[in-house]
Write an enzyme that holds these catalytic residues in place. Structure first.
Site, PDB file in Angstrom:
ATOM      1  N   ASN B 394       1.109  -1.144  -7.462  1.00  0.00           N
ATOM      2  CA  ASN B 394       0.257  -1.592  -5.995  1.00  0.00           C
ATOM      3  C   ASN B 394      -0.272  -0.126  -5.483  1.00  0.00           C
ATOM      4  O   ASN B 394      -1.599  -0.068  -5.962  1.00  0.00           O
ATOM      5  CB  ASN B 394       0.696  -1.684  -5.238  1.00  0.00           C
ATOM      6  CG  ASN B 394      -0.573  -3.328  -4.317  1.00  0.00           C
ATOM      7  OD1 ASN B 394      -0.956  -2.932  -3.833  1.00  0.00           O
ATOM      8  ND2 ASN B 394       1.014  -3.774  -3.343  1.00  0.00           N
ATOM      9  N   ASP B 395       0.353   0.322  -5.206  1.00  0.00           N
ATOM     10  CA  ASP B 395      -0.887   1.530  -4.271  1.00  0.00           C
ATOM     11  C   ASP B 395      -2.051   2.102  -5.731  1.00  0.00           C
ATOM     12  O   ASP B 395      -2.695   2.861  -5.651  1.00  0.00           O
ATOM     13  CB  ASP B 395      -0.618   2.689  -3.631  1.00  0.00           C
ATOM     14  CG  ASP B 395       0.191   1.367  -2.191  1.00  0.00           C
ATOM     15  OD1 ASP B 395      -0.729   0.733  -2.195  1.00  0.00           O
ATOM     16  OD2 ASP B 395       1.054   2.300  -1.485  1.00  0.00           O
ATOM     17  N   VAL B 396      -0.510   2.342  -6.844  1.00  0.00           N
ATOM     18  CA  VAL B 396      -1.202   3.150  -7.958  1.00  0.00           C
ATOM     19  C   VAL B 396      -3.096   3.210  -8.595  1.00  0.00           C
ATOM     20  O   VAL B 396      -3.600   3.371  -9.418  1.00  0.00           O
ATOM     21  CB  VAL B 396      -0.185   3.791  -8.900  1.00  0.00           C
ATOM     22  CG1 VAL B 396       0.636   4.472  -7.943  1.00  0.00           C
ATOM     23  CG2 VAL B 396       0.083   2.281  -9.637  1.00  0.00           C
TER      24      VAL B 396
END
Lengths: 100, 469
Positions: B394-396
């Site tokens: 997700n964040d990456v």
């Protein structure tokens, strides 16, 4: 051990440790940390000497704990590192003969 | 033999061989092609060193030594063989803590002997005592700190204990340990009570240093403690006049320090940040409004899209491993490769729980390491990629890290999955991710959402690709 010689050994070993892994790819960070964790399991030989020369009960108890912990470090470190590295294969050589 | 070599010479020579085997082993472990043999070399060194140590002149307590080795080995081998690959980081922490504890134990035995009449007259000089004390302090901190790291990653401790003035308390504890240590080393007070207090403070320091650090930063901490244990082992090796310990410990101390820096860099964190601030598990607040809507897609459509693609890049995250979907994902990729599709895996440095962890998890599923690429290698390739399959990450892959200065993840290097022609995000529901930050990628025109559990999605996609025929 002669103090100055020990200082030189400290220094040279530090350079070796730095150089040996200086270009390690990210994919091997976890196994390499585990592998170096295994290597400091060599504390086992020191713990054996400490327990081997222990005389009082207190020294024996601490020495026993030391050897037990050190053996755990060495054996546990080896087992998990070996399990991780065993799985690394390239496209060319699948299966058990994959690594050489 | 016996008239050619004394036991002492044989031991020293064997330790020399061990040092060579360790260094060669570590060298081999730093390349994927030779890594497997590296641990075998190092293992051989350990066996040689342990075996000859039994020959040390003047040693006793052989029964106790054998029993302790047996107990420690059996417990560690049993736990090491059954631990899941996803739990590997905390196991390394645990074994590392044991090594630190052993180094502290050696220091304790040597220091308690100072007040023991049986050893009267066998005085050490100040340099030796100082290194015994420093090694003992580092070893004890590494021991209790690693246990906390283990407990946190294992989920035994969920909260990060923080209170006002924590840094000051840590500094006071360190100062107290240093003062007591100096008193022992300079022979001012070598009573058993002082030595006991010294070790107790060191153990508490390990606890208070590690408790405030969040779970996400724990890998860096484990790596740091690994390096510290190496140093402690090296210093105790000097005390015992043991060259194998001096060399192996210092090699690990240096290699571990470098590895810690590399990891911190890969996670976009500085070591000081990790140790002295509490970012690790607080995450950012959900903020920044994103326009547009998430557009759902069916597995059958994704199957067609991937089957006729030229290049597919899979971006796996820890969520995939938790769902145990890596085997099915690899099965899907093998189907695609058979159809002539180029498949690659893109690994972000913080995918998994520590750098390299995701590679281990993929290797477990049988993915060959040469189709796994890291961030620097793969980022240019997203532009020529037909389908980027985001599964559990997700964040990456959140493009706001490049664009939105107000975002807590701004500046973190990300995988440019948004640049590919089509982006498929496998996700269980519509909520925000682990950190609570909205992911702008999900709202892009070229992004479609496949709502399913990772395992379920992979099975459906396998069926869909097979249906294409």
């Amino acid at each position: 051990m002669e103090g100055m010689i020990a200082l030189y050994i400290f220094m040279l070993a530090a350079f070796v440790g730095y150089e040996v892994i200086a270009r390690v790819p990210v994919i091997l960070h976890t196994p390499l940390m585990s592998g170096s964790n295994f290597v400091h399991g060599i504390v086992l030989v020191g713990a054996m000497v400490a327990l081997g020369n222990a005389t009082t009960t207190l020294e024996q108890v601490i020495g026993f704990a030391g050897v037990l912990l050190a053996a755990g470090n060495a054996v546990g470190g080896y087992v998990v590192t070996e399990r991780m590295l065993e799985m690394f294969k390239s496209t060319g050589g699948g299966g058990k003969k994959g690594m050489h | 033999m016996s008239n050619l070599f004394t036991a002492e010479q044989l031991i020293q020579f064997s330790y020399w061989i061990t040092a060579i085997l360790f260094i060669m082993g570590l060298k081999r472990m730093s390349s994927p092609v030779t890594a497997r043999s590296g641990i075998l070399w190092a293992g051989a060194g350990m066996v040689v060193a342990t075996a000859v140590t039994f020959l040390t002149p003047g040693m006793g307590n052989f029964g106790l030594i054998a029993l302790a080795i047996l107990l420690g080995s059996v417990i560690a081998a049993w736990s090491g063989k059954r631990v899941a690959m996803t739990d590997m980081p905390q196991m390394i922490a645990l074994y590392n803590g044991m090594g630190g504890g052993a180094a502290a134990a050696i220091a304790a035995v040597e220091l308690y002997k100072l007040g023991d009449p049986a050893h009267a007259g066998a005085t050490h000089d100040t340099a030796v005592l100082a290194l015994a004390v420093i090694g003992g302090l580092i070893g004890a901190v590494s021991f209790s700190g690693s246990l906390i790291a283990f407990a946190k990653l294992q989920g035994l401790i969920n909260k990060s204990l923080r209170f006002g003035g924590q840094q000051i308390v840590n500094l006071l504890l360190l100062a107290a340990a240093v003062v007591l240590g100096a008193m022992i080393a300079f022979g001012i007070d070598q009573s058993a009570a002082t030595i006991t207090t010294f070790f107790a403070i060191a153990l508490v320091l390990g606890l208070t240093m590690t408790l405030p650090i969040g779970g996400a930063d724990m890998p860096v901490v484990i790596s740091l403690y690994n390096a510290l244990t190496g140093l402690a082992v090296s210093f105790e090796g000097f005390v015992l006049g043991n060259s194998a310990m001096i060399i192996a410990g210092m090699v690990v101390g240096a290699a571990g320090t470098l590895l810690t820096q590399l990891m911190a860099k890969a996670m976009n964190r500085s070591l000081g940040n990790v140790l002295f601030s509490g970012f690790g598990d607080t995450g950012g607040e959900a903020q920044g409004t994103v326009t547009g809507a998430m557009k759902p897609i069916e597995a059958s459509d994704v199957g067609v899209m991937m089957a006729f693609a030229q290049k597919v890049i899979v971006v796996p995250g820890y969520g995939m491993a938790v769902a145990q979907a890596q085997h099915k994902v690899w099965e899907l990729c093998q189907l695609l490769i058979e159809r002539g599709v180029t498949v690659k895996f893109a690994i972000h440095p913080v995918a998994g729980r520590m750098p390299g962890h995701m590679n281990v998890l993929l290797a477990e599923a049988g993915v060959p390491y040469d189709i796994i690429a890291d961030l620097d290698e793969i980022n240019a390739e997203f532009e020529t990629c037909d389908v980027a399959l985001i599964i559990g990450a997700n964040d990456v892959v959140n493009p706001v890290a490049r664009t939105d200065k107000s975002s807590p993840i701004y500046g973190m290097p990300i995988l440019n999955a948004d640049k590919s022609k089509n982006v498929i995000v496998v996700k269980r529901g519509k909520g925000a991710g682990f950190s609570g930050i909205e992911n702008a990628l999900f709202y892009l025109d070229n992004t479609r959402m496949l709502y399913a559990d990772g395992q379920r999605a992979a099975i459906d996609l396998i069926g869909a690709v097979k249906a294409v025929g």
